[in-house]
Structures are given as C-alpha cells and as structure tokens.
Design an enzyme around this catalytic site. Structure first.
Site, PDB file in Angstrom:
ATOM      1  N   LYS A  53      33.658  57.102  22.991  1.00  0.00           N
ATOM      2  CA  LYS A  53      33.977  57.778  24.252  1.00  0.00           C
ATOM      3  C   LYS A  53      34.562  59.139  23.913  1.00  0.00           C
ATOM      4  O   LYS A  53      35.068  59.365  22.813  1.00  0.00           O
ATOM      5  CB  LYS A  53      35.007  56.966  25.048  1.00  0.00           C
ATOM      6  CG  LYS A  53      35.032  57.279  26.529  1.00  0.00           C
ATOM      7  CD  LYS A  53      33.939  56.537  27.289  1.00  0.00           C
ATOM      8  CE  LYS A  53      33.958  56.840  28.766  1.00  0.00           C
ATOM      9  NZ  LYS A  53      33.037  55.985  29.523  1.00  0.00           N
TER      10      LYS A  53
ATOM     11  N   SER B  75      20.727  54.844  29.966  1.00  0.00           N
ATOM     12  CA  SER B  75      20.970  55.826  28.903  1.00  0.00           C
ATOM     13  C   SER B  75      20.189  55.435  27.643  1.00  0.00           C
ATOM     14  O   SER B  75      19.609  56.277  26.967  1.00  0.00           O
ATOM     15  CB  SER B  75      22.457  55.891  28.549  1.00  0.00           C
ATOM     16  OG  SER B  75      23.101  56.869  29.322  1.00  0.00           O
TER      17      SER B  75
END
Ligand code: NAD
Length: 387
Positions: A60, A313
């Site tokens: 992240k 994704s």
C-alpha cells in the site's frame, strides 16, 4: 507549488508480504495518512489477494496531504513526485500500485506516464486503475461496488431473502459506495439512506443513486476540478440526517464504504442493522467486531467483500502483459467467476466450522500464504547443506 515555493509531503510505500507474488495495493492521498495506517492497509491487501487467490502479495502507499487544498497542477506535480521517489520499488513483477481514497484514474495516468518516462519505455502493467486510453481495463471503476453486490447476493440467496425485502443504508457515497448503490438499486434492493463526509440523506421509499450522483458531480464538472466538493446534502427534496443517525438506522443492511473505524466500541451498541457490509477497509474495529458478533449482527468482511477492485486490477495487469483489450462483458464475467468460487469457499467454511465469515476468510488466506511459504523450502535444507 504554483507560486514557486517548495513544499514537502511525507509519503510511504510499504510492501507487507510478497510470498505469493508481487506487491499489490492502492495509493491514498489524505491528511491522516501515516506509516501505521499504510502498514495496516498493506497487511489487509496481503490477506485480500490470498482470499480470492490472486498471484499477488500485499502493499500500500500514501501521501499525507489534503489533496483538495491543491490546484490541479500541484496535484499532478505531487503525483509525479511520488513516482520519482519510489520508482525503483515499483514494477510489474515487483509492486503494482492502484487508486485508493482521493486518487483516481486521472492520477494513475500521471503516475503511469512518469514511470514510463523514467524507464524510457512503455510499462503499462506497472500501475493499474489507469484511464482506458493508457491501458486501463473496462469495468475497473465499478468493480469494487459490483463485487460487493455479488457477495451480498450470494449471502441473501443462502438466507432465502430477495433483494426487494432488504432495506439498505450506505455510509460513504464515493466511488465504491456509489457503484454499489447504483447496481443494488437496479437489482431491486431498497436504498433508504446515503451519506458522505458532509452529512446524510434519508428516503423511506427508496433513493435512486444515479440522479443524486449526477447532481453531486455537476458542480465538479462545472469547475473542471479533479475532486467533487459537492455533497449529497444538497438534495433539497429529501430528509437530512447526521452521519451518526445513519449508522444507527433500523435497516437490514448497513454498508460501510467510507474509511476505517466507522464502527468502534464507542458506537457499536447503537448499530441497529442485522448485517454490515464492509466495502471500506477496516470500517469495524476489532473490539466492535466482537460486540457485534455477540449481538448476532453478521459482518461480511472487507477482505472478501471489497476484493472486486483488486480482482479487476489483476485483469488489467494480465491484459497489459499479454497485450490485449477485453470487453466489459468479458471482464465482468471473469470477476463474477472468481468471486463466486472464492466466496462460496468462505461461506461453506464458516457454516461447517461455526465461525464468522471474517475468521473463514482469514483462514482461507493464511492457509494459502502458509502453503506458499512451506513450498519455498526449509531452513534445515540450508543448515544441512552447509554442515
Ligand atoms: P472515495 O474517496 O471515492 O469515497 C469515500 C467517500 O466517503 C466520500 O464520498 C467521502 O465524502 C465519504 N466519507 C468520508 N468520511 C465520511 C464519514 N465520516 N461519513 C460518511 N461519509 C464519509 O473513496 P473510495 O475509492 O470509494 O473508497 C472508499 C473505501 O473503500 C476506502 O476504505 C477504500 O480503501 C475502500 N476500497 C475502495 C476500492 C476502490 O476500488 N475504490 C477498493 C477496495 C477498497
């Protein structure tokens, strides 16, 4: 900055685990972003990718910034600066960023362009959530909401409930919350309340999310801005509520699609819904989770429920790598197939072992990560080889 001044913004990229594949996870722009938050989100990404069996680890990123206080050019410079700072840690086989809160396809386009400039070649698979023209995938924008609705449908089917019977309140009318609400409304669920950071609205007979979204975004389009500064509260015809009122509503399904810690020890007792859908990451704190479970409130956990975004994704990454462009039908079909398979496994495990869906999802994910680690080999091999 536009006035020529130099300003610094703390920023992070954290790869939590890459045992099952390259890191994968969004980049968040928010004034509350911290190393601890990015680390927690990278952990959740690791679990999420393993729950739905994607060949990715978890990562992240984030920048501590109020993006709405920046001009469009400042935002573009900041986005490109992020890639210049981290470009050696990013790549199709290394770590693949995507959008998160306050980042979108426009920002991913700037980032993908900056990455390609540095590399001096096109590397579309390095970043997902890109605009269609730069190798983005059809179906990506709606994927998180679409996936969440599919898991809700599967749950309702198992409980013998029809969409028409279920009254739904949605906290967080942003990208994920809007697409969920729009598709759920089309399917027949009754959306009785919606909220954003400025407040909430209520309509007992059901709200149609589409015109509300269009209205909210008209001002943005007029101003040519990247962000929407209008609110659902500008809907004049409907009853207004506070954000706390929405969380306490007597509904069948409470959808949490804003940020972490929407329901904590402080307000768990006031939740009146029979079930909670975690579209946001970590919207129910650990302590609140136990309190809700004791009261029989079912929680469909984030790591399964919002996995539609990372599944599409992954499909974008695959299309970029094989050099193909798929239709929206093909993308949606692949999304639905994977989610149905993996959600069924979680539902079955929870039922057979009398555990919560969160425990079932974590068991599924950690089992897969542990299996990959076991196949990497053992320390004993190296110890005996050197002996
Ligand atoms: P977004 O910025 O588009 O939307 C967030 C919305 O929440 C905004 O409308 C904002 O006004 C609202 N909000 C913020 N604080 C609120 C509060 N206290 N009460 C009510 N509303 C509030 O972001 P998004 O992309 O929709 O993401 C929302 C959540 O879903 C995040 O936790 C994100 O990590 C998670 N998520 C998103 C995706 C995706 O594909 N977009 C994928 C997986 C998980």
């Amino acid at each position: 900055m536009d006035d020529g001044a130099l300003q610094f913004f703390p920023a992070w990229r954290i790869r939590f685990d890459d045992t099952r594949g390259p890191g994968k996870g969004g980049i968040r722009f928010h004034p509350d972003v911290s190393a601890e938050e990015v680390a927690a989100l990278s952990f959740w990404m690791t679990i999420k990718c393993a729950v739905v069996n994607l060949p990715f680890g978890g990562a992240k990123g984030g920048i501590c910034v109020d993006p709405k206080a920046l001009s469009r050019m400042e935002l573009e410079r900041l986005s490109r600066g992020y890639i210049r700072a981290f470009h050696d840690l990013i790549g199709p086989d290394l770590d693949i960023p995507a959008p998160d809160v306050n980042t979108n396809d426009t920002i991913m386009g700037w980032m993908a362009d900056e990455f390609s400039r540095i590399e001096r070649r096109q590397v579309p698979a390095a970043i997902t959530g890109k605009p269609l023209g730069l190798g983005g995938s059809r179906g990506r924008t709606a994927a998180t909401g679409r996936g969440a609705l599919q898991v809700l449908d599967l749950w309702a089917e198992r409980r013998g409930k029809t969409p028409e019977e279920l009254r739904v309140a949605v906290q967080g009318f942003g990208n994920a919350g809007y697409h969920f609400a729009r598709l759920a409304h089309e399917r027949g669920y009754r959306i009785v309340a919606l909220s954003d950071s400025k407040g909430a609205i209520h309509g007992n007979d059901g709200l149609d999310p589409d015109p509300i979204w269009r209205h909210k975004h008209e001002t943005r389009e007029l101003k040519g801005m990247v962000y929407c500064d209008a609110s659902v509260c500008e809907e004049a015809e409907v009853e207004q509520l506070t954000n706390d009122d929405l969380l306490a509503m007597d509904v069948d399904v409470l959808v949490l699609a804003a940020l972490e810690d929407a329901v904590t020890e402080r307000n768990a007792a006031s939740v009146n819904a029979s079930m909670i859908l975690e579209i946001a990451n970590g919207p129910v704190s650990g302590a609140a989770d136990e309190l809700l479970s004791d009261r029989g409130v079912e929680v469909l956990p984030d790591v399964l429920l919002n996995a539609g975004g990372v599944i599409v994704s992954h499909l974008e990454w695959v299309q970029n790598r094989i050099g193909d462009i798929w239709s929206e039908e093909e993308v949606n079909q692949r999304l639905a197939g994977r989610l149905a398979r993996e959600a069924e496994l979680c539902f079955n495990y929870a039922e057979e072992n009398s555990v919560t869906l969160r425990t079932a999802a974590y068991t599924q994910a950690i089992g897969r990560i542990a299996d990959a680690m076991a196949h990497q080999g053992t320390r004993e091999y190296f110890n005996s080889a050197s002996a």
